[in-house]
Design a protein around this motif. Structure first.
Motif, PDB file in Angstrom:
ATOM      1  N   LEU A   1      -4.944  14.244  -2.256  1.00 55.87           N
ATOM      2  CA  LEU A   1      -4.636  12.965  -1.618  1.00 55.87           C
ATOM      3  C   LEU A   1      -3.591  13.123  -0.514  1.00 55.87           C
ATOM      4  O   LEU A   1      -3.648  12.436   0.508  1.00 55.87           O
ATOM      5  CB  LEU A   1      -4.166  11.954  -2.658  1.00 55.87           C
ATOM      6  N   TYR A   2      -2.645  14.026  -0.706  1.00 59.21           N
ATOM      7  CA  TYR A   2      -1.622  14.300   0.302  1.00 59.21           C
ATOM      8  C   TYR A   2      -2.278  14.814   1.582  1.00 59.21           C
ATOM      9  O   TYR A   2      -1.942  14.367   2.683  1.00 59.21           O
ATOM     10  CB  TYR A   2      -0.640  15.333  -0.265  1.00 59.21           C
ATOM     11  N   ALA A   3      -3.224  15.740   1.430  1.00 64.56           N
ATOM     12  CA  ALA A   3      -3.940  16.271   2.595  1.00 64.56           C
ATOM     13  C   ALA A   3      -4.785  15.193   3.256  1.00 64.56           C
ATOM     14  O   ALA A   3      -4.876  15.134   4.493  1.00 64.56           O
ATOM     15  CB  ALA A   3      -4.807  17.451   2.173  1.00 64.56           C
ATOM     16  N   ILE A   4      -5.412  14.327   2.458  1.00 67.68           N
ATOM     17  CA  ILE A   4      -6.228  13.245   3.008  1.00 67.68           C
ATOM     18  C   ILE A   4      -5.369  12.281   3.820  1.00 67.68           C
ATOM     19  O   ILE A   4      -5.786  11.809   4.886  1.00 67.68           O
ATOM     20  CB  ILE A   4      -6.988  12.521   1.887  1.00 67.68           C
ATOM     21  N   VAL A   5      -4.165  11.994   3.343  1.00 63.71           N
ATOM     22  CA  VAL A   5      -3.265  11.100   4.079  1.00 63.71           C
ATOM     23  C   VAL A   5      -2.874  11.717   5.421  1.00 63.71           C
ATOM     24  O   VAL A   5      -2.885  11.034   6.453  1.00 63.71           O
ATOM     25  CB  VAL A   5      -2.004  10.776   3.243  1.00 63.71           C
ATOM     26  N   ILE A   6      -2.577  13.004   5.441  1.00 56.50           N
ATOM     27  CA  ILE A   6      -2.189  13.664   6.686  1.00 56.50           C
ATOM     28  C   ILE A   6      -3.337  13.657   7.687  1.00 56.50           C
ATOM     29  O   ILE A   6      -3.173  13.278   8.852  1.00 56.50           O
ATOM     30  CB  ILE A   6      -1.715  15.107   6.414  1.00 56.50           C
ATOM     31  N   ILE A   7      -4.523  14.066   7.239  1.00 58.17           N
ATOM     32  CA  ILE A   7      -5.680  14.127   8.135  1.00 58.17           C
ATOM     33  C   ILE A   7      -6.118  12.727   8.554  1.00 58.17           C
ATOM     34  O   ILE A   7      -6.410  12.475   9.731  1.00 58.17           O
ATOM     35  CB  ILE A   7      -6.824  14.901   7.468  1.00 58.17           C
ATOM     36  N   GLY A   8      -6.161  11.805   7.604  1.00 55.62           N
ATOM     37  CA  GLY A   8      -6.580  10.439   7.920  1.00 55.62           C
ATOM     38  C   GLY A   8      -5.655   9.751   8.891  1.00 55.62           C
ATOM     39  O   GLY A   8      -6.103   9.062   9.820  1.00 55.62           O
ATOM     40  N   SER A   9      -4.357   9.932   8.722  1.00 58.48           N
ATOM     41  CA  SER A   9      -3.420   9.309   9.663  1.00 58.48           C
ATOM     42  C   SER A   9      -3.527   9.959  11.040  1.00 58.48           C
ATOM     43  O   SER A   9      -3.360   9.278  12.056  1.00 58.48           O
ATOM     44  CB  SER A   9      -1.989   9.396   9.131  1.00 58.48           C
ATOM     45  N   GLY A  10      -3.839  11.247  11.088  1.00 60.90           N
ATOM     46  CA  GLY A  10      -4.041  11.912  12.368  1.00 60.90           C
ATOM     47  C   GLY A  10      -5.264  11.375  13.098  1.00 60.90           C
ATOM     48  O   GLY A  10      -5.226  11.125  14.305  1.00 60.90           O
ATOM     49  N   VAL A  11      -6.362  11.181  12.362  1.00 60.15           N
ATOM     50  CA  VAL A  11      -7.577  10.640  12.966  1.00 60.15           C
ATOM     51  C   VAL A  11      -7.354   9.202  13.444  1.00 60.15           C
ATOM     52  O   VAL A  11      -7.757   8.836  14.558  1.00 60.15           O
ATOM     53  CB  VAL A  11      -8.756  10.717  11.963  1.00 60.15           C
ATOM     54  N   LEU A  12      -6.707   8.393  12.604  1.00 60.98           N
ATOM     55  CA  LEU A  12      -6.432   7.007  13.000  1.00 60.98           C
ATOM     56  C   LEU A  12      -5.548   6.938  14.245  1.00 60.98           C
ATOM     57  O   LEU A  12      -5.803   6.151  15.157  1.00 60.98           O
ATOM     58  CB  LEU A  12      -5.775   6.248  11.852  1.00 60.98           C
ATOM     59  N   SER A  13      -4.512   7.752  14.277  1.00 61.90           N
ATOM     60  CA  SER A  13      -3.608   7.705  15.425  1.00 61.90           C
ATOM     61  C   SER A  13      -4.286   8.249  16.686  1.00 61.90           C
ATOM     62  O   SER A  13      -4.033   7.754  17.782  1.00 61.90           O
ATOM     63  CB  SER A  13      -2.315   8.465  15.127  1.00 61.90           C
ATOM     64  N   TRP A  14      -5.176   9.244  16.541  1.00 59.73           N
ATOM     65  CA  TRP A  14      -5.900   9.769  17.705  1.00 59.73           C
ATOM     66  C   TRP A  14      -6.826   8.697  18.274  1.00 59.73           C
ATOM     67  O   TRP A  14      -6.884   8.498  19.483  1.00 59.73           O
ATOM     68  CB  TRP A  14      -6.698  11.002  17.327  1.00 59.73           C
ATOM     69  N   ASN A  15      -7.560   8.009  17.391  1.00 58.36           N
ATOM     70  CA  ASN A  15      -8.470   6.963  17.843  1.00 58.36           C
ATOM     71  C   ASN A  15      -7.713   5.774  18.445  1.00 58.36           C
ATOM     72  O   ASN A  15      -8.235   5.096  19.324  1.00 58.36           O
ATOM     73  CB  ASN A  15      -9.365   6.488  16.705  1.00 58.36           C
ATOM     74  N   TRP A  16      -6.522   5.538  17.959  1.00 61.86           N
ATOM     75  CA  TRP A  16      -5.742   4.402  18.438  1.00 61.86           C
ATOM     76  C   TRP A  16      -5.121   4.686  19.797  1.00 61.86           C
ATOM     77  O   TRP A  16      -5.153   3.851  20.705  1.00 61.86           O
ATOM     78  CB  TRP A  16      -4.683   4.047  17.404  1.00 61.86           C
ATOM     79  N   THR A  17      -4.535   5.886  19.963  1.00 62.78           N
ATOM     80  CA  THR A  17      -3.822   6.181  21.202  1.00 62.78           C
ATOM     81  C   THR A  17      -4.702   6.813  22.270  1.00 62.78           C
ATOM     82  O   THR A  17      -4.458   6.605  23.456  1.00 62.78           O
ATOM     83  CB  THR A  17      -2.627   7.114  20.937  1.00 62.78           C
ATOM     84  N   GLU A  18      -5.690   7.603  21.889  1.00 61.06           N
ATOM     85  CA  GLU A  18      -6.576   8.315  22.810  1.00 61.06           C
ATOM     86  C   GLU A  18      -5.791   8.982  23.940  1.00 61.06           C
ATOM     87  O   GLU A  18      -5.896   8.601  25.105  1.00 61.06           O
ATOM     88  CB  GLU A  18      -7.641   7.383  23.368  1.00 61.06           C
ATOM     89  N   PRO A  19      -5.007  10.016  23.610  1.00 63.75           N
ATOM     90  CA  PRO A  19      -4.145  10.629  24.618  1.00 63.75           C
ATOM     91  C   PRO A  19      -4.950  11.367  25.692  1.00 63.75           C
ATOM     92  O   PRO A  19      -5.900  12.084  25.401  1.00 63.75           O
ATOM     93  CB  PRO A  19      -3.301  11.606  23.807  1.00 63.75           C
ATOM     94  N   GLU A  20      -4.569  11.158  26.941  1.00 61.63           N
ATOM     95  CA  GLU A  20      -5.203  11.839  28.072  1.00 61.63           C
ATOM     96  C   GLU A  20      -4.173  12.530  28.958  1.00 61.63           C
ATOM     97  O   GLU A  20      -4.535  13.115  29.971  1.00 61.63           O
ATOM     98  CB  GLU A  20      -6.021  10.844  28.886  1.00 61.63           C
ATOM     99  N   SER A  21      -2.901  12.439  28.600  1.00 61.25           N
ATOM    100  CA  SER A  21      -1.855  13.079  29.381  1.00 61.25           C
ATOM    101  C   SER A  21      -0.786  13.600  28.427  1.00 61.25           C
ATOM    102  O   SER A  21      -0.876  13.436  27.212  1.00 61.25           O
ATOM    103  CB  SER A  21      -1.235  12.074  30.357  1.00 61.25           C
ATOM    104  N   PHE A  22       0.214  14.228  29.010  1.00 56.63           N
ATOM    105  CA  PHE A  22       1.306  14.758  28.195  1.00 56.63           C
ATOM    106  C   PHE A  22       2.048  13.636  27.473  1.00 56.63           C
ATOM    107  O   PHE A  22       2.353  13.751  26.284  1.00 56.63           O
ATOM    108  CB  PHE A  22       2.273  15.549  29.082  1.00 56.63           C
ATOM    109  N   LEU A  23       2.317  12.549  28.177  1.00 60.20           N
ATOM    110  CA  LEU A  23       3.005  11.416  27.541  1.00 60.20           C
ATOM    111  C   LEU A  23       2.119  10.771  26.475  1.00 60.20           C
ATOM    112  O   LEU A  23       2.619  10.294  25.454  1.00 60.20           O
ATOM    113  CB  LEU A  23       3.427  10.389  28.590  1.00 60.20           C
TER     114      LEU A  23
END
Length: 69
Positions: A17-39
């Motif tokens: 579950l700890y690993a799922i939280v880390i990966i899931g929060s990473g996917v959610l934050s990537w989809n939310w922010t969609e980074p295209e630059s350094f900032l």
């Protein structure tokens, strides 16, 4: 000498579950922010850290409730 195993499978479940939280929060934050630059990448890492912290806080609360005897 008594060697009992009172933990059962809970430590393994917590690790998964700890690993799922880390990966899931990473996917959610990537989809939310969609980074295209350094900032954008910096913002992604900040959002990922915040979501991961919140997810771990919730997970620890659930584990505390489940592990009580």
């Amino acid at each position: 000498m008594s060697n009992t195993n009172d933990g059962g499978c809970l430590p393994v479940l917590v690790f998964i579950l700890y690993a799922i939280v880390i990966i899931g929060s990473g996917v959610l934050s990537w989809n939310w922010t969609e980074p295209e630059s350094f900032l954008g990448a910096i913002g992604f890492m900040i959002v990922w850290g915040i979501l991961s912290y919140i997810g771990h806080f919730i997970l620890l609360g659930i584990i505390a409730v489940v592990s009580e005897k």
